[in-house]
Design a protein around this motif. Structure first.
Motif, PDB file in Angstrom:
ATOM      1  N   ARG A   1      81.238  32.796  33.183  1.00 45.25           N
ATOM      2  CA  ARG A   1      80.730  33.064  31.827  1.00 45.25           C
ATOM      3  C   ARG A   1      79.266  33.511  31.893  1.00 45.25           C
ATOM      4  NH1 ARG A   1      84.268  31.066  27.856  1.00 45.25           N
ATOM      5  NH2 ARG A   1      85.928  29.836  28.781  1.00 45.25           N
ATOM      6  N   ALA A   2      78.498  32.823  32.733  1.00 52.95           N
ATOM      7  CA  ALA A   2      77.083  33.197  32.862  1.00 52.95           C
ATOM      8  C   ALA A   2      76.952  34.610  33.429  1.00 52.95           C
ATOM      9  CB  ALA A   2      76.375  32.204  33.769  1.00 52.95           C
TER      10      ALA A   2
ATOM     11  N   LEU B   1      79.116  37.023  33.091  1.00 56.38           N
ATOM     12  CA  LEU B   1      79.496  37.983  32.041  1.00 56.38           C
ATOM     13  C   LEU B   1      78.304  38.315  31.148  1.00 56.38           C
ATOM     14  CD1 LEU B   1      83.036  36.982  30.726  1.00 56.38           C
ATOM     15  CD2 LEU B   1      82.290  39.243  31.341  1.00 56.38           C
ATOM     16  N   THR B   2      77.563  37.270  30.785  1.00 60.31           N
ATOM     17  CA  THR B   2      76.384  37.481  29.945  1.00 60.31           C
ATOM     18  C   THR B   2      75.356  38.335  30.687  1.00 60.31           C
ATOM     19  OG1 THR B   2      76.814  35.297  29.034  1.00 60.31           O
ATOM     20  CG2 THR B   2      74.656  36.247  28.560  1.00 60.31           C
TER      21      THR B   2
ATOM     22  N   GLU C   1      76.478  41.973  30.799  1.00 57.68           N
ATOM     23  CA  GLU C   1      76.315  42.632  29.493  1.00 57.68           C
ATOM     24  C   GLU C   1      74.873  43.069  29.270  1.00 57.68           C
ATOM     25  OE1 GLU C   1      78.297  43.779  27.348  1.00 57.68           O
ATOM     26  OE2 GLU C   1      80.197  42.895  27.946  1.00 57.68           O
ATOM     27  N   LYS C   2      73.945  42.266  29.767  1.00 55.60           N
ATOM     28  CA  LYS C   2      72.530  42.629  29.619  1.00 55.60           C
ATOM     29  C   LYS C   2      72.186  43.809  30.526  1.00 55.60           C
ATOM     30  CE  LYS C   2      70.674  38.255  28.074  1.00 55.60           C
ATOM     31  NZ  LYS C   2      70.093  36.999  28.519  1.00 55.60           N
TER      32      LYS C   2
ATOM     33  N   PRO D   1      73.659  48.248  29.559  1.00 58.31           N
ATOM     34  CA  PRO D   1      73.022  49.330  28.808  1.00 58.31           C
ATOM     35  C   PRO D   1      71.792  49.908  29.493  1.00 58.31           C
ATOM     36  CG  PRO D   1      73.298  47.353  27.455  1.00 58.31           C
ATOM     37  CD  PRO D   1      73.520  46.969  28.865  1.00 58.31           C
TER      38      PRO D   1
ATOM     39  N   ASP E   1      69.347  51.777  32.169  1.00 56.54           N
ATOM     40  CA  ASP E   1      69.485  52.957  33.027  1.00 56.54           C
ATOM     41  C   ASP E   1      69.320  52.571  34.494  1.00 56.54           C
ATOM     42  OD1 ASP E   1      69.882  54.592  30.859  1.00 56.54           O
ATOM     43  OD2 ASP E   1      67.728  54.800  30.510  1.00 56.54           O
TER      44      ASP E   1
ATOM     45  N   ARG F   1      83.215  43.033  35.287  1.00 56.36           N
ATOM     46  CA  ARG F   1      83.262  42.452  33.944  1.00 56.36           C
ATOM     47  C   ARG F   1      84.704  42.305  33.473  1.00 56.36           C
ATOM     48  NH1 ARG F   1      81.248  45.305  28.367  1.00 56.36           N
ATOM     49  NH2 ARG F   1      82.877  46.740  28.972  1.00 56.36           N
ATOM     50  N   GLU F   2      85.520  43.321  33.727  1.00 53.53           N
ATOM     51  CA  GLU F   2      86.927  43.278  33.303  1.00 53.53           C
ATOM     52  C   GLU F   2      87.672  42.139  33.997  1.00 53.53           C
ATOM     53  OE1 GLU F   2      88.837  47.048  33.427  1.00 53.53           O
ATOM     54  OE2 GLU F   2      90.823  46.198  33.141  1.00 53.53           O
TER      55      GLU F   2
ATOM     56  N   TRP G   1      86.516  38.780  32.634  1.00 56.95           N
ATOM     57  CA  TRP G   1      87.035  38.547  31.282  1.00 56.95           C
ATOM     58  C   TRP G   1      88.490  38.106  31.340  1.00 56.95           C
ATOM     59  CZ3 TRP G   1      84.154  38.755  26.816  1.00 56.95           C
ATOM     60  CH2 TRP G   1      84.846  38.690  25.618  1.00 56.95           C
TER      61      TRP G   1
END
Lengths: 579, 728
Positions: free
Chosen positions: B620-621, B623-624, B627-628, B631, B633, B691-692, B695
Motif C-alpha cells: 500500500r505504501a 502504491l502511494t 502515484e506520486k 506524474p 517528468d 502499480r497494476e 493493485w
C-alpha cells in the motif's frame, strides 16, 4: 480614398497606364462609329480593372462596438449578426483566424477595449480575461460543441471499498466506438458509444486503496482514439464511535457488533441481563461510564443504537440529554419500532401494520427475504428511505436538527452473512449507519471554484470556509494571500498559479488540506472549452447598446461594381463596330 | 520383325535391371538410415537432429549405390556386353542384336540372324546381376540392431554425473543476464522418477520435486562474491572452479531466485528474478470399480467379493494392500481383527498404472452371520525417502444374522436393562402363530383372551422401546385385566389417544434401575437413523397390538414381522454407535434447577482492542509512492522510495512463493527500477506495470460505514439554534 494593394502599386500603375495608352491609340485608328464613346469605354474598362486589382476603400464614421471573434466561431453566425448590425466592428483574438477584414485584438489591449466589446462569438474568453471586464455588457454566442468529453462529474470524496461512479457526456462525431475507464489495477469499466452527438454515460470503479490515483479514460470514437487522465482521490477510512444500549442481547446485534469491530469502529455496548445486571463491552474504546446518558457522553458518540424497551426505561433527564444531543448532530438508530406516545419525539415516523412478518428487499441485483417487524413506515416528505419495497419503508431516517433519527425494521439479517454473502450484509447496513451517524465538524473546508481541468500557469480560484479568524493558506508550502468575502464572515478566497502539472497540495493553518491535480496542456481540451463557454454565458449581460459613439472606419468599395463596369465597357467596345 | 522383338527384349531387361538394383539400393539406404537414427538416439541426440543425420546418410547411400551400379546410366550396349560374357551361346555377338540391319554387312547380318535365334532361345533363362539377398540381409540386420539400440535410448541413468556430462547444453545467450558470459544449468531429478538429467536453455527452471540443480556460470569480467538469492531471503555463494563459478542446490518447493555479484568498483549488480517451479510428486490415486460402499449379504448369497481397482501414480507405485477389519460380537464384547491382504493380481505392484484384483472370501476371513467386514485399499508410491500414501474410503460388508433374537437395543449401550419376563418380538410372533394354529381347537373366548394377552405383551414391549424415544408415558408391567370391547374399539379408532388411561400413570418398577431423564434428552443418545427406525418400530408395534386387541392375530402378524426386522437393524446400528461415542452426561443439580437464583450473576465487563490492520502495508505504501512519482517528468527514486519498493517486493515475494510465477515479472521490474537499470520511459512503463500488480494483490473488502465530515459555518449553527428554539 485608400487602396489595398495585394499586387505592388509600382507594378500595376505603369503597366495599366501603358496598356491604356496603347489600346486608346489602337482604338482611335479603327474606322468604326462612336469613336469617342469607344475610347471612353476603353478607359472605363481599364479603370475598372485597376479597381479590381487595387481594392480601394474609403473612410467613414462607424459604431465603436466590437464583435470579438474567439476560436471555434461560426462564420454564418457572424454574417447574420452583421446583417442586423452592419456598423459593428469585427475583431479577432490572437489564436483566432480572421474573418472579413477583422482586426487582431491583443490580450494586453483587451482591458482597454473591454467596454467596446458587445458580442463575443466562439469559445469565449478565459476566466482570467473575463475578470478584466468591468461591466461585462456583452452577448455571448457559443460556437459548436467540441468533440470529446463535454461534461464530467466525479466525487471529491470517493470511499474505499465502495463502488463509486463517474458520470460524463461525450460529444461523438462518429457514433461508434467505446469508452474505457482504467485504474491502477487495469480495466475498471467500459461502455459502447451508440449515438452521434451527446452521449451521457456512467462508469463505475472500486477503489481498493486510499489516496490519490491517476485513472485514465480511453476513448475510441470511430477512427480516432485519445486518452484523458482522470485524477481521483479516495478518502481514508474514518471509523465511527458507536454506542449500543440494548435491553437484551440478540444474535442480530452481536453479529452487527462483530461486523463493525472487524472494520475498526469504536463500540461501547450495554446489554441488560436482568433488572440490575448489565453486560458492558468496550471494543477499540476506553472504559467509560454509561449508566446514565449525559450530554458529555453523547457528544463523543456518532451513533446510538438502541431498542424500544431501553428507550422506555430512560429517565426524563436522559431523554432531555438525548434530544439535545440529537439536535446537535447525534444519530439515533432504533432496531425495534416504538409505539409508545411518550417517546413519539424519538420515533417521528408514521406507519401502517401489516399481516406479513417478512419483507423482500433488493440489495444490488439480489432480492432477499428477511423476517421483519409488521410495522411499515409510510413514505412522507421528511422520511428519507434507505431500504424500501412495495409495502413501505423498511429502513430510513429523518433529520432532527443537525442529527438524525433512523430505524431498521428488518430482522435476522445476520443470516445473510452466515450464508456467505457478507457483501450484501455490508451493503444492507453500511448506507443506513453512515447516513444516520453524526457528521464530524471540520474547522475549515477548502474548495476549488475553478472547474476542472486546471492547467499550468492558469489561475485557480480557491474558496475557504473557516470558523477561525486568523486562517492562512499555503499552496505547495507557499503562502497565498486571502481575501475575505465582503458579505459573509469567515468565507475567504484566494488565487494561485501552478507551474508544473501533477499533484499539488493546498493546506490551511488548521491542518485542513486538499490535493488537486493539474492536467497536462493537451488533456481535457473539450471539457475546458465547454467550461469556458459556460463561464462566458454566465458572465454575459443581455442588451446590446446601439447608440454608442462613432469612430473612423475604412469601407471597401465592393469589387462587384468594378466588375460590372468592366463587363459593360468591354461589351460596348465589342458591340460598337456591329451597330 | 525379329529386330523389333529383340529391341523390346533389351528394353525389358534394362527396366528389370533398374528395378532390381533400385530396390537393392533402397534396402541398403534404409538399413543405413535406421541404424544411424537409433545410434543417435542411443547417444541422446535430439530426435530431430537424429532424423536429419539418418536422412543424410540415406541420401549418400542412394547416391553412391546408384553411381556404382550404373542404375540410371546403364545402356543396351552394357547389357550386350554382359550377355556376351555370361552366355556363350550368343558367340560374343550380342552387340549385333542392338544394331540396325542397314548398318551391317552381309556376313554380320547372317551372324545376327543366328544370334537372334539363340537369344530368343535363352531369353527366358537370362539372369541379370544383383545382390538382393545380401541387401535384404543387411536390412534385416539393421532392423535387429536398431531394436537393440532403441532399448538403450531411454534408459534411466543411474550415474548422475556421467549422464549429465554427455548432453550439456548451454543457456542461450539471449537469456543470459548482462556481464554473464556463459552458463550451464544441469537439472538432476531424483533417481526414483526415472527421468533423465537435462540441461536448461533458460534460467527459469521447471523440475520434479527433490531435483538437484547445478549452476556453472562464467562472467565477462572479474566479479567478487557472486551469489544466488533464493526467494529474496536465503543467499548461497558460488564457488570458484577454474574460470567459472559453481553452486548446486536441491529443491523441494517452488522458489524464485536472483543472481547478484559485486563488480570490481564495489558496486553491486543484480540479475532479473527467475523462477524455479517444482512439480510436486502427487500421491497415488485409487479407483475401485463397481463396489458399493455398504453391502449387506445373507448367508445364502455368494460370499466371495470380487475387488477390482485401478491404481495410478505420476512416477510409479511400490506397494498396495487391502486392509480388512473383521468386527465380531455384540455389546461390550465387540472384537476387531485387522488383516493386510495382498492382491491376487498382479503379485508385485510396480509401474505407473496398475489394474489390481482380489477375491475376498468372507468365510476364509472368518466372517460369521452378524459380523461385519470393513475394508479399504492403501497404496504407496516409489518416492524416497518417504513414499506418498493414499487410502480409499472404508467399504462396509455386513453378513446378516437372521437367526438371533433381539430382545433389547441396549446391547449397544453396554448395559442390559431388559427384565427377564419381557417377551421378545420373536416370542410374540411364535405365540401368535401358535394361537392361529390352535384357533380351531380352542374356544372363541379362550382365543380372544390369549390374543388379548399377546396384545398386552406387545404393548409392554412397545412401551419399553417408547421409553428410549422419550415418550412421556409409562405403564405398569405385569398382569392386566382384559380391556373392554369399547376400549378396543377406541384403540382401533385412535390408537394414539392413550393419555387418559389410568394404567399409564402408574409408576414403573424400572424406575429404581433406570437413570431416567426427560425423554428428549434420552433420545439424544441415538443418532438420527436409529431414532427414526425406533420410531417406525414403535408405530408398527401399535398396529400389531391393535389387531391383537381386535382378536385378529393373522392381520397382526405382518406388522410383528416388520417390527422384528426393524429391531434387528437397530441392534446392528447400535454397535456402530458404541464404536463412536462413550459420552456420559454429567448429572444436573436438581436442587438448583429453575430456582431463579441470580445472586451469583453480576455486571460483567469485556474490553478488547482489535486493530484490524490492513493487509500488505508495504505494498500500500509503495502504491502511494508510485502515484506520486508517475506524474513527474524525472523518475529518479529517492532512497526512501527505494526502501519502500524493496519492502513491497518482499511482501510480493511471499505471495510469489504461494503462487509461483504470478509475480516474477513484477519482481524483476521492481529490481530494475530500484537499481536504475531502465531508461526513463521504460521506468515509467515499469512503474505502471508494478502499480497494476500491486493493485491486483490488494484484497477486495466489503464496504463499511464511514464517518462523514463537513465544515460548519456560523450561519449553519445559527440556523440550527433557531430551529431548536422553534421546536422547543
Amino acid at each position: 480614398m485608400f487602396v489595398n494593394h495585394p499586387i505592388p502599386f509600382w507594378l500595376i500603375t505603369p503597366v495599366v497606364t501603358v496598356l491604356c495608352i496603347f489600346l486608346v491609340w489602337q482604338e482611335s485608328k479603327k474606322p468604326y462609329r462612336f469613336r469617342i464613346l469607344r475610347i471612353i469605354a476603353l478607359i472605363l474598362m481599364m479603370l475598372a480593372l485597376t479597381g479590381l486589382l487595387f481594392k480601394p476603400s474609403y473612410q467613414t464614421k462607424k459604431s465603436a462596438n466590437i464583435i470579438l471573434l474567439t476560436p471555434n466561431y461560426s462564420a454564418i453566425k457572424v454574417d447574420s449578426i452583421l446583417v442586423d448590425h452592419p456598423d459593428l466592428m469585427l475583431m479577432h483574438l490572437e489564436q483566432t483566424s480572421p474573418y472579413k477584414n477583422s482586426t487582431r485584438l491583443f490580450q494586453e489591449d483587451l482591458p482597454e477595449r473591454a467596454n467596446e466589446i458587445k458580442i463575443i462569438i466562439g469559445q469565449g474568453l478565459p476566466r482570467y480575461l473575463l475578470d478584466s471586464f468591468e461591466a461585462k455588457a456583452f452577448h455571448f454566442i457559443p460556437g459548436a460543441s467540441p468533440e470529446g468529453i463535454t461534461n464530467l462529474f466525479v466525487s471529491n470524496h470517493n470511499i474505499l471499498n465502495r463502488k463509486d461512479t463517474i458520470t460524463a457526456t461525450l460529444n461523438s462525431t462518429d457514433g461508434k466506438g467505446w469508452i474505457k475507464l482504467s485504474g491502477p489495477g487495469g480495466k475498471e469499466d467500459s461502455i459502447a458509444i451508440k449515438n452521434k452527438g451527446q452521449n451521457d454515460f456512467e462508469l463505475a470503479f472500486l477503489p481498493k486503496h486510499s489516496g490519490e490515483h491517476l485513472y485514465s479514460l480511453l476513448i475510441h470514437d470511430g477512427d480516432t482514439a485519445y486518452e484523458e487522465i482522470l485524477p481521483l482521490t479516495t478518502d481514508q477510512e474514518k471509523p465511527l464511535q458507536i454506542l449500543y444500549l440494548l435491553s437484551y442481547p440478540t444474535f442480530e446485534t452481536q453479529h452487527l457488533k462483530s461486523f463493525l469491530t472487524r472494520k475498526n469502529h469504536s463500540i461501547v455496548l450495554r446489554n441488560q441481563l436482568s433488572k440490575n445486571n448489565f453486560r458492558y463491552e468496550y471494543v477499540n474504546h476506553d472504559q467509560i461510564r454509561i449508566d446514565r446518558l449525559t450530554l458529555a457522553l453523547l457528544d463523543n458518540i456518532d451513533l446510538l443504537i438502541t431498542d424500544g424497551e431501553t428507550m422506555s426505561s430512560l429517565s426524563p433527564t436522559e431523554k432531555a440529554a438525548l434530544e439535545k444531543s440529537i439536535f446537535s448532530g447525534l444519530g439515533l438508530l432504533h432496531l425495534t419500532p416504538i409505539t409508545s406516545k411518550s417517546l413519539a419525539e424519538f420515533f417521528p415516523f408514521q406507519g401502517t401494520t401489516l399481516k406479513s412478518d417478512t419483507a423482500i428487499v433488493k440489495i444490488g441485483a439480489k432480492s432477499l427475504s428477511f423476517p421483519a417487524s409488521k410495522l411499515r413506515i409510510t413514505p412522507t416528505l421528511p422520511t428519507i428511505p434507505v431500504q424500501k419495497n412495495k409495502t413501505g419503508i423498511l429502513s430510513g431516517y429523518t433529520f432532527r436538527g443537525a442529527g438524525k433519527v433512523g430505524f431498521q425494521l428488518l430482522q435476522e439479517t445476520y443470516t445473510l452473512a452466515l450464508s456467505g454473502d457478507s457483501i450484501s450484509y455490508a451493503e444492507l447496513w453500511s448506507p443506513l449507519l453512515e447516513s444516520i451517524s453524526r457528521s464530524r465538524s471540520e474547522p475549515s473546508k477548502i474548495r476549488i471554484i475553478t472547474p476542472f481541468p486546471w492547467y499550468e500557469n492558469e489561475p485557480i480560484d480557491i474558496e475557504i470556509i473557516s470558523s477561525k479568524e486568523n486562517i492562512s493558506l499555503t499552496a505547495d508550502s507557499i503562502l497565498l494571500p486571502l481575501k475575505e468575502n465582503v458579505s459573509f464572515d469567515n468565507i475567504w478566497s484566494a488565487r494561485t498559479w501552478v507551474g508544473t502539472h501533477g499533484w499539488h497540495l493546498l493546506e490551511t493553518s488548521d491542518g485542513t488540506s486538499l490535493r488537486y491535480y493539474v492536467s497536462g496542456p493537451t488533456e481535457w481540451k473539450s471539457l475546458s472549452i465547454i467550461n469556458q463557454q459556460n463561464e462566458n454565458k454566465i458572465s454575459a449581460r443581455p442588451g446590446l447598446e446601439h447608440h454608442s459613439e462613432k469612430i473612423d472606419s475604412r469601407e471597401e468599395i465592393p469589387p462587384l461594381i468594378f466588375y460590372i463596369i468592366f463587363l459593360l465597357a468591354a461589351g460596348f467596345i465589342w458591340l460598337a463596330p456591329k451597330l | 520383325m525379329r529386330q523389333e522383338a529383340t529391341s523390346y527384349h533389351f528394353a525389358q531387361m534394362k527396366r528389370k535391371y533398374q528395378w532390381i538394383r533400385g530396390t537393392e539400393i533402397l534396402l541398403w539406404a534404409l538399413a543405413v538410415a535406421l541404424f544411424t537414427f537409433y545410434c543417435c538416439r542411443a547417444i541422446s541426440i535430439a530426435p530431430t537432429i537424429g532424423t536429419g543425420i539418418a536422412l543424410t546418410f540415406m541420401s549418400i547411400t542412394i547416391f553412391v549405390g546408384s553411381a556404382r551400379v550404373h542404375l540410371f546410366s546403364i545402356s543396351e550396349k552394357d547389357l550386350a556386353m554382359y550377355l556376351n560374357r555370361h552366355y556363350h551361346a550368343l558367340q560374343e555377338s550380342a552387340d549385333l542384336l542392338i544394331k540396325n540391319d542397314e548398318e551391317l554387312p552381309g556376313l554380320q547380318l547372317l551372324q545376327k540372324e543366328k544370334t537372334a535365334q539363340q537369344f530368343d532361345a535363352i531369353y527366358p533363362t537370362i539372369k541379370l546381376p544383383h545382390h538382393m539377398g545380401r541387401a535384404i540381409g543387411i536390412f534385416g540386420l539393421s532392423v535387429v540392431l536398431s531394436a537393440i539400440l532403441s532399448a538403450f535410448s531411454n534408459k534411466p541413468c543411474a550415474s548422475v554425473e556421467g549422464s549429465a556430462s554427455k548432453k550439456i547444453m548451454h543457456v542461450e545467450k539471449g537469456n543470459l543476464p548482462i556481464k554473464i558470459k556463459g552458463s550451464t544449468i544441469t537439472i538432476v531429478p531424483p533417481a526414483y522418477t526415472q527421468i533423465n538429467n537435462r540441461s536448461s536453455l533458460d534460467f527459469n527452471l521447471k523440475m520434479p520435486e527433490g531435483s538437484n540443480v547445478v549452476w556453472d556460470i562464467t562472467f565477462d569480467e572479474e566479479v567478487l562474491n557472486p551469489r544466488i538469492i533464493f526467494s529474496g531471503r536465503d543467499s548461497v555463494s558460488l564457488t570458484k572452479i577454474g574460470a567459472g563459478y559453481r553452486v548446486e542446490k536441491t529443491f523441494k518447493s517452488s522458489v524464485f531466485y536472483q543472481l547478484t555479484w559485486n563488480n570490481v568498483d564495489s558496486s553491486t549488480q543484480y540479475s532479473n528474478y527467475y523462477e524455479i517451479e517444482v512439480i510436486k510428486d502427487r500421491a497415488p490415486t485409487v479407483g475401485i470399480d463397481s463396489l458399493n460402499q455398504f453391502i449387506v449379504l445373507n448367508e445364502k448369497d455368494n460370499l466371495k467379493i470380487n475387488l477390482n481397482a485401478r491404481l495410478t501414480d505420476d512416477y510409479g507405485l511400490s506397494r498396495a494392500k487391502v486392509v480388512a477389519t473383521v468386527s465380531k460380537g455384540s455389546g461390550e464384547a465387540i472384537k476387531f481383527r485387522e488383516e493386510k491382504l495382498s492382491f491376487d493380481s498382479p503379485p508385485k505392484i510396480s509401474g505407473k498404472n496398475v489394474q489390481v484384483t482380489k477375491i475376498l472370501d468372507l468365510l476364509r476371513l472368518g466372517l460369521q452371520p452378524g459380523d461385519e467386514l470393513y475394508l479399504y485399499i492403501e497404496v504407496e508410491d516409489n518416492k524416497t525417502p518417504t513414499p506418498n500414501y493414499t487410502r480409499t474410503e472404508t467399504y462396509f460388508i455386513e453378513l446378516q444374522d437372521t437367526s438371533s433374537t433381539i430382545t433389547s437395543i441396549e446391547a449397544g449401550l453396554g448395559v442390559d436393562l431388559m427384565p427377564e419376563y419381557f417377551r421378545s418380538q420373536r416370542q410374540i410372533i411364535i405365540d401368535s402363530e401358535k394361537l392361529l394354529k390352535e384357533q380351531r381347537s380352542i374356544t372363541k373366548e379362550n382365543f380372544n383372551t390369549r390374543s388379548n394377552d399377546l396384545a398386552h405383551d406387545q404393548k409392554v414391549l412397545r412401551l419399553r422401546y417408547g421409553e428410549f424415544l422419550g415418550e412421556e408415558f409409562q405403564s405398569s408391567v405385569g398382569p392386566q385385566s382384559s380391556i373392554t370391547a369399547a376400549d378396543a374399539e377406541n384403540a382401533g379408532k385412535n390408537p394414539h389417544q392413550h393419555n387418559g388411561s389410568a394404567s399409564y400413570k402408574e409408576a414403573s418398577p424400572l424406575d429404581d434401575f433406570v437413570h431416567a431423564h426427560d425423554g428428549d434428552e434420552e433420545a439424544t443418545f441415538f443418532i438420527e437413523s436409529i431414532k427414526s427406525k425406533l420410531k417406525a418400530a414403535v408405530t408398527i408395534m401399535w398396529d400389531a397390538e391393535l389387531y391383537l386387541r381386535l382378536y385378529q392375530p393373522k392381520k397382526s402378524l405382518p406388522f410383528q414381522y416388520q417390527a422384528l426386522k426393524l429391531l434387528k437393524e437397530i441392534s446392528q446400528d447400535s454397535r456402530i454407535y458404541v464404536h463412536r461415542t462413550g459420552f456420559d452426561p454429567p448429572p444436573l443439580k436438581e436442587e438448583k434447577r429453575l430456582t431463579g437464583d441470580l445472586k451469583e450473576i453480576k455486571n460483567s465487563i469485556g474490553e478488547e482492542k482489535k486493530d484490524h490492520a490492513k493487509q500488505y502495508p508495504n505494498i500500500r505504501a509503495a502504491l502511494t509512492a508510485i502515484e506520486k512519482l508517475l506524474p513527474k517528468d524525472s523518475l529518479m527514486l529517492s532512497q526512501k522510495q527505494k526502501d519502500i519498493l524493496t519492502k513491497a517486493a518482499q511482501e510480493l515475494g511471499e505471495l510469489e512463493l504461494k503462487k509461483p510465477g504470478a509475480y516474477l515479472k513484477t519482481l524483476s521490474l521492481i529490481s530494475s527500477v530500484i537499481h536504475n537499470e531502465a531508461r526513463s520511459i521504460e521506468k515509467k512503463n515499469s512503474l505502471l506495470k508494478i502499480r497494476e500488480s500491486f493493485w491486483k494483490v490488494l484484497p477486495q473488502e466489503t464496504m463499511t460505514p464511514q464517518s462523514r465530515s463537513a465544515a460548519t459555518h456560523d450561519l449553519d449553527l445559527q440556523f440550527l439554534k433557531n430551529l431548536e428554539r422553534s421546536n422547543l
